[in-house]
Design a protein around this motif. Structure first.
Motif, PDB file in Angstrom:
ATOM      1  N   ARG A  43       5.684  -2.106   0.317  1.00 31.18           N
ATOM      2  CA  ARG A  43       5.526  -3.126  -0.739  1.00 31.18           C
ATOM      3  C   ARG A  43       4.953  -4.420  -0.155  1.00 31.18           C
ATOM      4  N   ILE A  44       5.409  -4.801   1.032  1.00 32.35           N
ATOM      5  CA  ILE A  44       4.893  -6.017   1.675  1.00 32.35           C
ATOM      6  C   ILE A  44       3.412  -5.841   1.997  1.00 32.35           C
ATOM      7  N   ALA A  45       3.037  -4.640   2.455  1.00 29.92           N
ATOM      8  CA  ALA A  45       1.638  -4.376   2.781  1.00 29.92           C
ATOM      9  C   ALA A  45       0.772  -4.415   1.525  1.00 29.92           C
ATOM     10  N   ILE A  46       1.286  -3.867   0.409  1.00 26.86           N
ATOM     11  CA  ILE A  46       0.543  -3.894  -0.858  1.00 26.86           C
ATOM     12  C   ILE A  46       0.358  -5.337  -1.319  1.00 26.86           C
ATOM     13  N   ALA A  47       1.419  -6.131  -1.160  1.00 25.67           N
ATOM     14  CA  ALA A  47       1.319  -7.543  -1.562  1.00 25.67           C
ATOM     15  C   ALA A  47       0.267  -8.272  -0.742  1.00 25.67           C
ATOM     16  N   GLY A  48       0.015  -7.782   0.449  1.00 23.14           N
ATOM     17  CA  GLY A  48      -0.992  -8.399   1.298  1.00 23.14           C
ATOM     18  C   GLY A  48      -2.389  -7.874   1.067  1.00 23.14           C
ATOM     19  N   GLY A  49      -2.517  -6.968   0.095  1.00 21.57           N
ATOM     20  CA  GLY A  49      -3.845  -6.464  -0.249  1.00 21.57           C
ATOM     21  C   GLY A  49      -4.150  -5.067   0.229  1.00 21.57           C
ATOM     22  N   SER A  50      -3.206  -4.403   0.900  1.00 21.53           N
ATOM     23  CA  SER A  50      -3.442  -3.044   1.393  1.00 21.53           C
ATOM     24  C   SER A  50      -3.200  -2.035   0.279  1.00 21.53           C
ATOM     25  N   PRO A  51      -3.847  -0.872   0.358  1.00 25.29           N
ATOM     26  CA  PRO A  51      -3.601   0.166  -0.653  1.00 25.29           C
ATOM     27  C   PRO A  51      -2.223   0.779  -0.457  1.00 25.29           C
ATOM     28  N   ALA A  52      -1.708   1.397  -1.491  1.00 23.20           N
ATOM     29  CA  ALA A  52      -0.400   2.056  -1.394  1.00 23.20           C
ATOM     30  C   ALA A  52      -0.492   3.243  -0.450  1.00 23.20           C
ATOM     31  N   PRO A  53       0.478   3.388   0.455  1.00 25.04           N
ATOM     32  CA  PRO A  53       0.454   4.542   1.361  1.00 25.04           C
ATOM     33  C   PRO A  53       0.753   5.828   0.597  1.00 25.04           C
ATOM     34  N   THR A  54       0.281   6.946   1.121  1.00 23.02           N
ATOM     35  CA  THR A  54       0.581   8.237   0.520  1.00 23.02           C
ATOM     36  C   THR A  54       2.016   8.631   0.838  1.00 23.02           C
ATOM     37  N   GLU A  55       2.506   9.627   0.131  1.00 23.19           N
ATOM     38  CA  GLU A  55       3.867  10.104   0.414  1.00 23.19           C
ATOM     39  C   GLU A  55       3.972  10.618   1.841  1.00 23.19           C
ATOM     40  N   GLU A  56       2.920  11.299   2.319  1.00 22.09           N
ATOM     41  CA  GLU A  56       2.921  11.808   3.693  1.00 22.09           C
ATOM     42  C   GLU A  56       2.996  10.662   4.700  1.00 22.09           C
TER      43      GLU A  56
END
Length: 457
Positions: free
Chosen positions: A46-59
């Motif tokens: 969530r912190i990475a998404i807030a910084g502009g990164s795409p959502a990680p995959t489940e894997e």
């Protein structure tokens, strides 16, 4: 136009917990901890998404949780391959132990032992008896006691013998012994009154003589085991100090540091003071480490007059600073190597010091051939290290990997992240690996790790 909320792409905690690999963690450990790790991985996402990164995959999230679990479940203290060429490497655990010392530690640790039990009398005994006869036989001292390190030995000796009394020491020997700890600080902690004489580079016998008062209990000599002052220097010999101490009725305490029991000059090294020489020169107590040139476990030994050692045993600090059963077993096994005349073949420190240069050269060339370009063999020096024989080194052969600074640093980083980690040294934008400090059974592992690091970099 609608925009997909990236946070909605994150799986639930239960979904990640249902993965077979994560479930295996739960079955093998604390399920609550596993759940916390999953939540930690999701929060990081969530912190990475807030910084502009795409959502990680489940894997990717599962891999993140597995990585977090590895960091927790894997012991922080791990064995490493020492390719630095520093034989007694303080940061890498100082002296490696002999096979016999390791076996002795295991033997007394897997069950019960006669640590403080007299088998003949069938009653309580003393843990000190397991080492004293060995130490006195090897050092020619009347008595000896071992504690958990040499700083402890100094603290115990001064606390028992010099509390509220004066102890004279040369300014040039009021040194820092590593980790920010200083000899004057340890001395003050014992409540001894420190009296410094002479200057940093020159202290004469007359300086000690003039400083002795009715409040003086001892002269303290500290061997320069981790530094060297050269040029315009002067200091009395231990023989001179011994004579002065006897004439004036004070003690001579000699901290020789490394605990050397062999003649180092036979290997082309400078002479290192031995315990027996110090005792013969008139020192009342000699203090030294167990995990430097002695080649054993961490320990501090005090050898000398029987009446003084008896005082140390009775002091309350002796219990707080005593060695445990495994360390006693390891030190005993190490001392037996000296008694049997097998120190050069059995004790790893001495095996590395005495390793013939042609043997090192052959191993270095085998490494270089197996690795291929850009590896090459160059001449170099191995350091004794670890607060022993300052600035002394031995000729060696090194496997060199040249390159720019960033490339060499990346290769070194990948080696340190391998399993087991391989620690090398960098000089002038060149990665250097020294066979002298690598066990022969580690050769194949090191070559494979270096090849993988070079390919990845």
């Amino acid at each position: 136009m609608t925009t997909t909320n990236p946070y909605r792409a994150l799986p639930s905690v239960d979904r990640i917990l249902s993965d077979a690999r994560i479930h295996a963690l739960e079955s093998g450990g604390d399920s609550g901890l596993t759940t916390d790790l999953v939540r930690q991985a999701l929060e990081s996402a969530r912190i990475a998404i807030a910084g502009g990164s795409p959502a990680p995959t489940e894997e990717q999230l599962v891999e993140s949780v597995l990585g977090l679990a590895t960091a927790i479940y894997q012991p922080s203290l791990r064995p490493v391959v020492n390719a630095t060429g520093v034989i007694i490497h303080t940061n890498l655990g100082r002296a490696p132990l002999s096979d016999e010392a390791l076996a002795a530690m295991a033997a007394v640790s897997r069950g019960y032992s006669n640590l403080e039990f007299d088998l003949e009398a069938g009653e309580r005994g003393s843990r000190y008896v397991h080492l004293e006869s060995l130490l006195t036989r090897l050092t020619a001292a009347d008595a000896a006691i071992a504690v958990n390190n040499n700083a402890s030995a100094l603290l115990l000796a001064l606390s028992a013998l010099a509390q509220d009394r004066e102890v004279i020491i040369s300014r040039g020997q009021a040194v820092e012994i590593g980790g920010g700890f200083r000899i004057p600080d340890v001395m003050r902690q014992s409540a001894a009154r420190l009296v410094e004489v002479g200057t940093t580079n020159r202290t004469y016998l007359r300086d000690y003589e003039a400083a002795i008062t009715p409040e003086t209990v001892a002269i303290m000599r500290v061997h320069a085991s981790n530094f060297r002052i050269i040029g315009f220097t002067e200091s009395p010999t231990v023989q001179d100090l011994g004579r002065l101490a006897r004439e004036r009725g004070v003690l001579l305490l000699d901290d020789i540091g490394s605990g050397c029991l062999l003649d180092t000059t036979q290997f082309g090294l400078a002479a290192e003071p031995t315990v027996a020489e110090s005792i013969a020169a008139g020192a009342d107590l000699v203090l030294f480490s167990g995990d430097k040139l002695l080649g054993g476990p961490q320990a501090g030994v005090i050898a000398g007059r029987a009446d003084l050692v008896a005082q140390l045993r009775r002091h309350p600090l002796a219990r707080a600073l005593r060695m445990d059963k495994a360390s006693i077993a390891a030190l005993s096994a190490t001392l037996h190597h000296y008694l049997r005349g097998e120190a050069l073949t059995k004790i790893p420190v001495w095996r590395m010091i005495s390793r013939p240069l042609p043997e090192i050269d052959r191993r270095a060339r085998r490494w270089a051939r197996a690795i291929g370009k850009p590896a090459k063999v160059v001449e170099g020096r191995s350091m004794v290290g670890g607060g022993s024989l300052p600035e002394e080194s031995l000729p060696t052969r090194l496997v060199a990997i040249p390159g720019d600074g960033a490339y060499v640093s990346e290769v070194a980083r990948r080696l340190r992240e391998d399993t087991p980690p391989v620690v090398a040294r960098i000089e002038r934008d060149t990665l250097l690996l020294d066979p002298r400090t690598v066990r022969p059974d580690e050769d194949r592992m090191l070559v494979a790790a270096l090849k993988a690091a070079l390919e990845a970099s």
